[in-house]
Design a protein around this motif. Structure first.
Motif, PDB file in Angstrom:
ATOM      1  N   SER B 236      23.205  63.648  12.652  1.00 21.08           N
ATOM      2  CA  SER B 236      22.918  64.710  13.608  1.00 21.08           C
ATOM      3  C   SER B 236      21.765  65.583  13.154  1.00 21.08           C
ATOM      4  N   ARG B 237      21.244  65.322  11.965  1.00 21.95           N
ATOM      5  CA  ARG B 237      20.239  66.226  11.428  1.00 21.95           C
ATOM      6  C   ARG B 237      18.992  66.259  12.323  1.00 21.95           C
ATOM      7  N   GLY B 238      18.595  65.085  12.794  1.00 18.75           N
ATOM      8  CA  GLY B 238      17.412  65.027  13.656  1.00 18.75           C
ATOM      9  C   GLY B 238      17.631  65.741  14.969  1.00 18.75           C
ATOM     10  N   THR B 239      18.774  65.507  15.606  1.00 17.18           N
ATOM     11  CA  THR B 239      19.015  66.132  16.898  1.00 17.18           C
ATOM     12  C   THR B 239      19.196  67.631  16.758  1.00 17.18           C
ATOM     13  N   ASN B 240      19.921  68.028  15.724  1.00 19.95           N
ATOM     14  CA  ASN B 240      20.120  69.467  15.549  1.00 19.95           C
ATOM     15  C   ASN B 240      18.795  70.172  15.244  1.00 19.95           C
ATOM     16  N   ALA B 241      17.895  69.486  14.516  1.00 24.45           N
ATOM     17  CA  ALA B 241      16.574  70.071  14.260  1.00 24.45           C
ATOM     18  C   ALA B 241      15.806  70.230  15.568  1.00 24.45           C
ATOM     19  N   LEU B 242      15.910  69.248  16.453  1.00 26.57           N
ATOM     20  CA  LEU B 242      15.249  69.354  17.760  1.00 26.57           C
ATOM     21  C   LEU B 242      15.784  70.556  18.529  1.00 26.57           C
TER      22      LEU B 242
END
Lengths: 484, 329
Positions: B236-242
């Motif tokens: 989820s790191r990528g989506t949460n960063a977005l």
């Protein structure tokens, strides 16, 4: 001076009558065994010589030739010791010649003259009955096995006892009561807490003799459940029990003093087992795990870890319930009608299906893991149950239903299995719709139909209704396995 | 300049089909001997079509990006109009978790049911589930390949590709025979982002292909949406960063439809299971999120047999999905 005795040699699960001839000639003292005797059988010379001496009998100072006929049959094992000893003693007139008539003998001699039981005595005894022998001289421990074959045993502890019996110095021992059934401890389903879906699937598998695949993270009780399947299967009837007992006798796995094996056997070979160990084989073909699980349960724990050749070799017994082992000396067929239970993780790291862990498998690794199971093999599992890790709270629940109660339902359902249960129109429609919507192959359709029939039989329903089909659909391959 | 010649020429030389390639002498020689019509005939014999950028049917959104392909090779039955229809890209991690698979499928199902075309990359994981979800709903979906139009990559998705082609289109900027190569996938992603009015990222690690797609979409001024995930999960790191950067939060297909300005269809007329039925009870037991069959049975006070039957009924109705024995609505 010539004398002969009879014994029965194992060929797979059958036996063949072997005539043991002993001939004493004048000449330098010597002892030769001819007639395709293998090494264990050649070593009989030493055991027989010591055994006779220990029984305080005379070792004839002649040139002794023992012939095992028919000469073209390979003889293996140590069961020829006793008949060879008796033939030698009869040829040297230490045992009256006529007394041997109507008798067969089987057993291994110890150096002190004691008699040891040999594997396959049950099969030898059945051969003796067919060969017209009334009595079989055998080790005391083998008495119950011989009785099962319908032959009167002459159980002896020592070679001297056998000689005393033939000389008429000792009465034949009284005929014992038929032995009771072998008591096998099977773990009870009451030990399993929670896991209702898996218990239900186990019951359906037992009722329909369906092969079952349990998939889930490690440590959630897949193996524990599988071990409890024999406890809910119907007990074996006379004929089945005799088949199973025969196989276990040949494999030397029959418990001492035992009778018939009435509990369906349970075998769980490790995944490092060789093909021969699982299927059966060896230079003198012996039953493998698949045959030892005949009329019972074969558990393949960690199914994808088994080498591909082993899994592929299991397809024949899964198809026709037999294993054929071809060797130079001939072809042997072992029965192997077992119920297959497999367990596997959802992925190689084991974290899938476990909410508390994160799967670290790459897609390629996941694919490789799943590719180890061929479609053809997966298709043999009528029931596939995905078991996610239960939450901690569930494990504190009440103890489950006991095996005996479940077995009653299974027996009742099996009794109804003969009834021709037809699907209702609605049930048919549901099945058709499911085939369109879910990834189900043509074989998948047939599998679901079979399982639905078993569920209807368990419910004592007159037809296969939509709810039975719906439940059967719940135990199909989970999508992860089905998406090729 | 023939766009088809450029596409074939670039593929043969293993370079990106940029317009400057046409300025080389090799291209001139190649173009002089290239027979467009014969090539198109051969394509159609193999069941493929060619849609040049200059063709009026070429999707205008894709034509408007910074680096549009010279054209698209097409496989499938659908009309080229589906490429210009309102569409959403649903992308994410290849090694997605059950959560990502479920969300991707559910979103795609809801979007397709509302008439939106679902675009994705036919990859494993989220991409595959997005296509499946759209197919579940009987909708249209477009798969963009990073290899030749005749290839099915990954091979495991060959059957899925055939289903996508039957219900929509499989497209690629590469002619038949081009092997998948690492650099072609980011190039493929610009087409995924370019075709869609909005891009939804379902699960993505840091520095993943899905984030490349999102970046490309942002560069072209398209909407980027992201599905929030657990803050402790690497997936989820990528989506949460977005999301932190201002991407729109997606909690359901309605959020995506709102961005597109499409009114969600009123709930299906069948309205779910009949009240009081075991299916309704099982569905109610799923209100708090994912649950195993045993938990559902306990909460709905059903026996395991009735639970199994009820859950299959709900699965067939498309109301719940199951994975690894865990059910979600």
């Amino acid at each position: 001076m010539l004398a002969r005795t009879f014994t029965h040699a194992l060929v797979g699960l059958e036996s063949r009558r072997v005539e043991v001839e002993a001939h004493l000639q004048n000449g330098l003292p010597a002892f030769a065994i001819v007639g395709l005797a293998d090494r264990a059988c050649q070593e009989a010379k030493e055991r027989v010589r010591s055994g006779i001496a220990s029984a305080e009998l005379q070792w004839p100072g002649h040139r002794i030739t023992v012939n095992l006929a028919p000469a073209d049959l390979r003889k293996e094992g140590s069961g020829f010791d006793l008949p060879i000893a008796l033939a030698v003693l009869a040829a040297s007139r230490q045992v009256p010649l006529g007394a041997l008539a109507g008798h067969a003998a089987v057993g291994e001699l110890a150096l002190d003259g004691r008699l040891r039981p040999v594997p396959g005595t049950l099969v030898a005894a059945e051969g003796a009955r067919r060969g017209g022998a009334r009595r079989l001289v055998c080790a005391a421990e083998s008495g119950p096995e011989v009785l099962l074959a319908g032959v009167e045993p002459v159980p002896v502890r020592h070679l001297a006892e056998a000689v005393a019996y033939f000389r008429g110095e000792r009465d034949p021992p009284p005929v014992e009561a038929p032995p009771g059934d072998v008591a096998v401890a099977v773990p009870d389903l009451a030990d399993v807490r929670g896991q209702e879906r898996a218990r239900r699937a186990l019951e359906i598998a037992a009722a329909g003799a369906h092969n079952l695949l349990l998939a889930g993270p490690p440590g959630i009780g897949k193996t524990m459940l599988a071990r409890r399947l024999p406890g809910i299967l119907p007990r074996l009837d006379d004929e089945e029990a005799l088949e199973v007992t025969r196989i276990h006798s040949v494999a030397g796995l029959l418990p001492q003093g035992g009778g018939l094996l009435r509990t369906p056997p349970f075998r769980a070979p490790h995944h490092t087992a060789s093909t021969a160990a699982v299927i059966g084989g060896g230079p003198h073909p012996r039953p493998g795990e698949a045959s030892l699980a005949h009329r019972g349960v074969l558990l393949l724990d960690e199914l994808p870890e088994f080498p591909r050749p082993v899994l592929e070799a299991l397809r024949q017994p899964l198809e026709d319930g037999t294993v054929a082992v071809a060797r130079v000396g001939g072809r042997v067929v072992f029965p192997a009608r077992f119920q297959l239970v497999g367990t596997m993780n959802m992925c190689p790291c084991g974290a899938r299906g476990d909410p508390a862990a994160q799967c670290t498998c790459s897609p390629q690794r996941l694919d490789r893991y799943r590719e180890r199971l061929s479609r053809a093999l997966l298709d043999r599992f009528d029931l596939v149950v995905a078991l996610p890790r239960p939450r901690a709270g569930e494990l504190g629940g009440a103890a489950g239903e006991a095996s005996a109660a479940v077995r009653e339902r299974v027996v009742a359902a099996r009794a109804r299995a003969g009834d021709d249960l037809a699907r209702t129109t609605d049930a048919d429609a549901l099945l058709t719709r499911a085939v369109e919507r879910l990834p189900l192959s043509g074989r998948g359709h047939a599998r679901v139909a079979r399982v639905a029939r078993t569920i209807a039989a368990l419910a004592a329903a007159p037809h296969v209704a939509p709810e039975h089909v719906a439940e059967a659909l719940a135990y199909r391959s989970p999508t992860e396995l089905a998406v090729a | 300049m023939s766009e088809l010649a450029l596409a074939v020429f670039a593929a043969a030389r293993d370079v990106h089909a940029a317009p400057r390639e046409t300025r080389s002498r090799q291209y001139e020689q190649f173009a002089a001997s290239f027979d467009d019509r014969a090539y198109v005939d051969e394509l159609s014999q193999r069941g493929f079509r060619w849609l040049a950028r200059s063709d009026p049917a070429f999707p205008p959104l894709l034509g408007a990006i910074h680096d549009p392909p010279p054209g698209l090779f097409l496989r499938g039955a659908a009309d080229t109009r589906v490429l210009a229809a309102p569409s959403v890209a649903v992308v994410g991690a290849r090694s997605c978790a059950d959560y990502g698979a479920h969300v991707a499928r559910g979103l795609a199902r809801g979007l397709a049911a509302a008439g939106v075309v679902v675009v994705s990359g036919l990859a494993r994981g989220v991409d595959g589930w997005a296509h499946r979800g759209a197919l579940d709903a009987g909708g249209t979906t477009v798969a963009v390949l990073g290899c030749g139009i005749d290839r099915d990559y990954p091979r495991a998705h060959a059957r899925l590709a055939a289903e996508v082609a039957a219900a929509g289109l499989v497209v690629s900027e590469y002619p038949p025979g081009v092997a998948p190569a690492p650099w072609r996938f980011p190039a493929r992603n610009r087409i995924v982002a370019g075709l869609a009015r909005a891009t939804v990222v379902v699960e993505a690690r840091e520095r993943s292909g899905a984030l490349i797609t999102a970046d490309l979409a942002l560069e072209e001024g398209r909407d980027v949406l992201a599905v929030p995930g657990e803050i402790t999960s690497a997936l989820s790191r990528g989506t949460n960063a977005l999301l932190r950067l201002g991407a729109t939060v997606v909690t359901g297909p309605e959020d995506v439809l709102e961005v597109l300005g499409i009114a969600p269809r009123p709930n299906e007329d069948n309205g779910g299971p009949a009240p009081g039925s075991p299916a309704a009870a099982a569905l109610a037991a799923l209100a708090d999120g994912a649950a195993t069959a045993d938990e559902i049975a306990r909460n709905a006070r059903l026996d395991p047999a009735a639970t199994a039957a009820a859950l299959v009924e709900l699965e067939l109705a498309g109301v719940v999905t199951s994975q690894g024995g865990v059910y979600r609505r």
